[in-house]
Enzyme design. Structure first.
Site, PDB file in Angstrom:
ATOM      1  N   ASP A   1     -11.002  -8.476   8.009  1.00 37.09           N
ATOM      2  CA  ASP A   1     -12.424  -8.392   7.650  1.00 37.09           C
ATOM      3  C   ASP A   1     -13.064  -9.780   7.611  1.00 37.09           C
ATOM      4  O   ASP A   1     -14.212  -9.954   8.019  1.00 37.09           O
ATOM      5  CB  ASP A   1     -12.611  -7.698   6.292  1.00 37.09           C
ATOM      6  CG  ASP A   1     -12.749  -6.194   6.447  1.00 37.09           C
ATOM      7  OD1 ASP A   1     -12.294  -5.669   7.495  1.00 37.09           O
ATOM      8  OD2 ASP A   1     -13.303  -5.538   5.550  1.00 37.09           O
TER       9      ASP A   1
ATOM     10  N   ASP B   1      -3.135 -18.159   1.930  1.00 43.49           N
ATOM     11  CA  ASP B   1      -4.306 -18.857   1.376  1.00 43.49           C
ATOM     12  C   ASP B   1      -4.799 -19.915   2.357  1.00 43.49           C
ATOM     13  O   ASP B   1      -6.004 -20.072   2.589  1.00 43.49           O
ATOM     14  CB  ASP B   1      -3.996 -19.457  -0.008  1.00 43.49           C
ATOM     15  CG  ASP B   1      -2.600 -20.051  -0.102  1.00 43.49           C
ATOM     16  OD1 ASP B   1      -1.774 -19.839   0.813  1.00 43.49           O
ATOM     17  OD2 ASP B   1      -2.318 -20.750  -1.088  1.00 43.49           O
TER      18      ASP B   1
ATOM     19  N   LYS C   1       3.379 -15.283   2.470  1.00 38.01           N
ATOM     20  CA  LYS C   1       3.296 -16.030   1.203  1.00 38.01           C
ATOM     21  C   LYS C   1       4.737 -16.355   0.816  1.00 38.01           C
ATOM     22  O   LYS C   1       5.226 -15.976  -0.248  1.00 38.01           O
ATOM     23  CB  LYS C   1       2.563 -15.168   0.160  1.00 38.01           C
ATOM     24  CG  LYS C   1       2.198 -15.881  -1.115  1.00 38.01           C
ATOM     25  CD  LYS C   1       1.072 -16.881  -0.968  1.00 38.01           C
ATOM     26  CE  LYS C   1       0.819 -17.600  -2.286  1.00 38.01           C
ATOM     27  NZ  LYS C   1      -0.115 -18.736  -2.160  1.00 38.01           N
TER      28      LYS C   1
ATOM     29  N   TYR D   1       0.825  -1.217   0.000  1.00 37.62           N
ATOM     30  CA  TYR D   1       0.000   0.000   0.000  1.00 37.62           C
ATOM     31  C   TYR D   1       0.858   1.266   0.000  1.00 37.62           C
ATOM     32  O   TYR D   1       0.375   2.351  -0.282  1.00 37.62           O
ATOM     33  CB  TYR D   1      -0.938   0.036   1.216  1.00 37.62           C
ATOM     34  CG  TYR D   1      -2.016  -1.029   1.207  1.00 37.62           C
ATOM     35  CD1 TYR D   1      -2.245  -1.809   0.086  1.00 37.62           C
ATOM     36  CD2 TYR D   1      -2.815  -1.236   2.323  1.00 37.62           C
ATOM     37  CE1 TYR D   1      -3.234  -2.787   0.084  1.00 37.62           C
ATOM     38  CE2 TYR D   1      -3.807  -2.207   2.322  1.00 37.62           C
ATOM     39  CZ  TYR D   1      -4.005  -2.982   1.201  1.00 37.62           C
ATOM     40  OH  TYR D   1      -4.984  -3.938   1.207  1.00 37.62           O
TER      41      TYR D   1
ATOM     42  N   ASP E   1      -5.381  -6.672   6.043  1.00 40.59           N
ATOM     43  CA  ASP E   1      -6.586  -5.952   5.644  1.00 40.59           C
ATOM     44  C   ASP E   1      -7.675  -6.965   5.304  1.00 40.59           C
ATOM     45  O   ASP E   1      -8.821  -6.874   5.764  1.00 40.59           O
ATOM     46  CB  ASP E   1      -6.227  -5.100   4.408  1.00 40.59           C
ATOM     47  CG  ASP E   1      -7.299  -4.095   4.052  1.00 40.59           C
ATOM     48  OD1 ASP E   1      -8.308  -4.005   4.771  1.00 40.59           O
ATOM     49  OD2 ASP E   1      -7.128  -3.399   3.030  1.00 40.59           O
TER      50      ASP E   1
END
Ligand code: NAD
Length: 340
Positions: free
Chosen positions: A239, A211, A180, A138, A235
Site C-alpha cells: 500500500d 523499517d 525483521k 494472519y 500488506d
C-alpha cells in the site's frame, strides 16, 4: 499457447463497465477464448452464493482468470449466515492455490506530478512487490486470555522457498528481501532460506529490515526491482508503494500459485458511488490485462504494447475524473485503443 482460455468475472458496481472495456482491448489484441461468469453480489443474486462450484471449476480449467471487482451496499449485511460478495474472492484464492500477490508500481511519465513524491525522486521507478499471501501472522494461532491477547507468526521452509521462487522468476536484476531478522525467528529462517534459494542465480540479492525498507521506498524507489516479503510486511509495504503512483484507478495486481491459472484484477473496489455513470477509469483494469498477458500467458510483447498504449494516451492528455479530467470509461478506452 494456441488460443488462451480466459475466464472473465465482471462482478459488481463498476465491474461490468470496466470488464466490457477490457474485452474490447482483448478483442483488438488477438484471438482469446473468453468465458464470462458472475461472481460476488451478481452470483449471490443469481445462485445464492458468491462463487459457484461451476465457476470455480471453469477457472481451474482456464489459462488465466480476469476479475473486475466485487461488493456493494446491496449485499452489506450483519447476518453472519448470509452470503457476502468477498467470499467469492477468498474462495477463488483458496480454490486456485494462489499464494503470491504481485503488485507492480510503475508511475506513467505523464502522471509523475500527481505523485506525493517529487518528480526527481519518483522518476524511473519500476518495481514489483511480491507478497506471501497464505502464511504468517494472519493465519497463525491466536487467542485471548483475560486481559491478554496473542497472534502467532509461523513460516515453514517450504512456504518461503515457493514464494522466493516466484520473486526470482520475475526479477530482472535484483531481489530485495524484506524481513525483521534482528528480532524475529521467522525472519531469520526467511533470510537463510531466501539466501539459499538465490544460489547460482544471475540475480543480485539484498536483505533489508522492514523499517529501513519503508524508508527507502519513499527516499529512493527507483533503486528497487523486486521486493520479496512475508504477508503482513507485504500488506503494509504494497500500500505504501501503491501511493507512489497517485491514483487508485491506476493500480493493477495479480495473484499466482505454483501451477495453474493466476488471478488478475485491479486493486480498487466496485466503486458503487459512480457505478452506472460511465465515469469509471478502466486503466487499472487495462494494467491487469497487461499483467495477465505477461505473468499469466507469457505474452510479453502484447503486455508491453498495452502498457505503452496507456502511457501514450496519458501523454496525449487523457484524464479520467479521478485524475482530474473529464474523460469517461468509453473515452479512455477509445484513447488507449487508438494508441495500441
Ligand atoms: P473503492 O475502491 O470501490 O472506491 C474508493 C473510491 O475510489 C470511490 O470514491 C470510487 O469512486 C473511487 N474509484 C475506485 N475505482 C475507481 C475507478 N476505476 N475509476 C474512478 N474512480 C474509482 O473502495 P470502497 O468504496 O471502499 O469499496 C466499495 C466496494 O468495493 C465495497 O463493497 C468493498 O467491499 C468492495 N471492494 C472490492 C474489492 C475487490 O473486488 N477486489 C477491493 C476493495 C473493495
Amino acid at each position: 499457447m494456441a488460443r488462451p482460455r480466459i475466464v472473465a468475472l465482471p462482478g459488481d458496481g463498476i465491474g461490468p463497465e470496466i470488464m466490457a472495456a477490457a474485452r474490447e482491448l482483448l478483442e483488438r489484441l488477438g484471438d482469446f477464448e473468453i468465458e464470462e461468469r458472475p461472481i460476488g453480489g451478481a452470483s449471490i443474486d443469481a445462485h445464492g452464493t458468491a462463487l459457484t462450484d461451476e465457476t470455480l471449476a471453469a477457472c481451474r480449467r482456464a489459462d488465466a482468470v480476469l476479475l473486475a471487482a466485487v461488493g456493494g451496499p446491496k449485499w452489506d449485511t450483519t447476518d453472519p449466515d448470509a452470503p457476502r460478495p468477498e467470499q467469492g474472492l477468498l474462495g477463488l484464492r483458496k480454490g486456485l492455490g494462489l499464494f503470491a500477490n504481485l503488485r507492480p508500481v510503475r508511475p506513467p511519465r505523464a502522471l509523475l506530478d500527481g505523485s506525493p513524491l517529487r518528480r526527481e525522486r519518483i522518476e524511473g521507478t519500476d518495481l514489483l512487490v511480491v507478497r506471501e499471501l497464505t502464511g504468517g501472522i494472519y493465519f497463525g494461532e491466536r487467542g485471548r486470555e483475560d486481559a491478554r491477547a496473542f497472534d502467532t507468526c509461523v513460516y515453514s521452509v517450504e512456504e518461503i522457498e515457493r514464494i522466493a521462487e516466484v520473486a526470482f522468476r520475475f526479477a530482472r536484476r535484483k531481489v530485495t528481501s524484506v524481513d525483521k531478522a534482528n528480532v524475529l525467528e521467522t525472519s531469520r529462517l526467511w533470510r537463510e532460506t531466501v539466501t539459499r534459494a538465490a544460489e547460482g542465480r544471475d540475480v543480485e540479492l539484498e536483505h533489508l529490515l522492514v523499517d529501513n525498507a519503508a524508508m527507502q521506498l519513499v527516499s529512493r524507489p527507483a533503486e528497487f526491482d523486486v521486493i520479496l516479503t512475508e504477508n503482513m510486511f507485504g500488506d503494509i509495504l504494497s500500500d505504501e508503494a501503491a501511493m507512489l503512483t497517485g491514483s487508485i484507478g491506476m493500480l493493477p495486481s495479480a495473484s499466482v500459485g505454483d501451477s495453474g491459472p493466476g488471478l488478475f484484477e485491479p486493486v480498487h473496489g466496485s466503486a458503487p458511488d459512480i457505478a452506472g455513470t460511465g465515469r469509471a477509469n478502466p486503466l487499472a483494469m487495462f494494467g491487469s490485462v497487461a499483467m495477465m498477458l505477461r505473468y499469466g500467458l507469457g505474452r510479453q510483447e502484447e503486455a508491453a504494447a498495452v502498457e505503452s498504449a496507456v502511457d501514450r494516451a496519458l501523454e496525449a492528455g487523457l484524464r479520467t475524473r479521478d485524475l482530474g479530467g473529464e474523460a469517461g470509461t468509453e473515452d479512455a478506452t477509445k484513447a488507449v485503443l487508438a494508441n495500441l
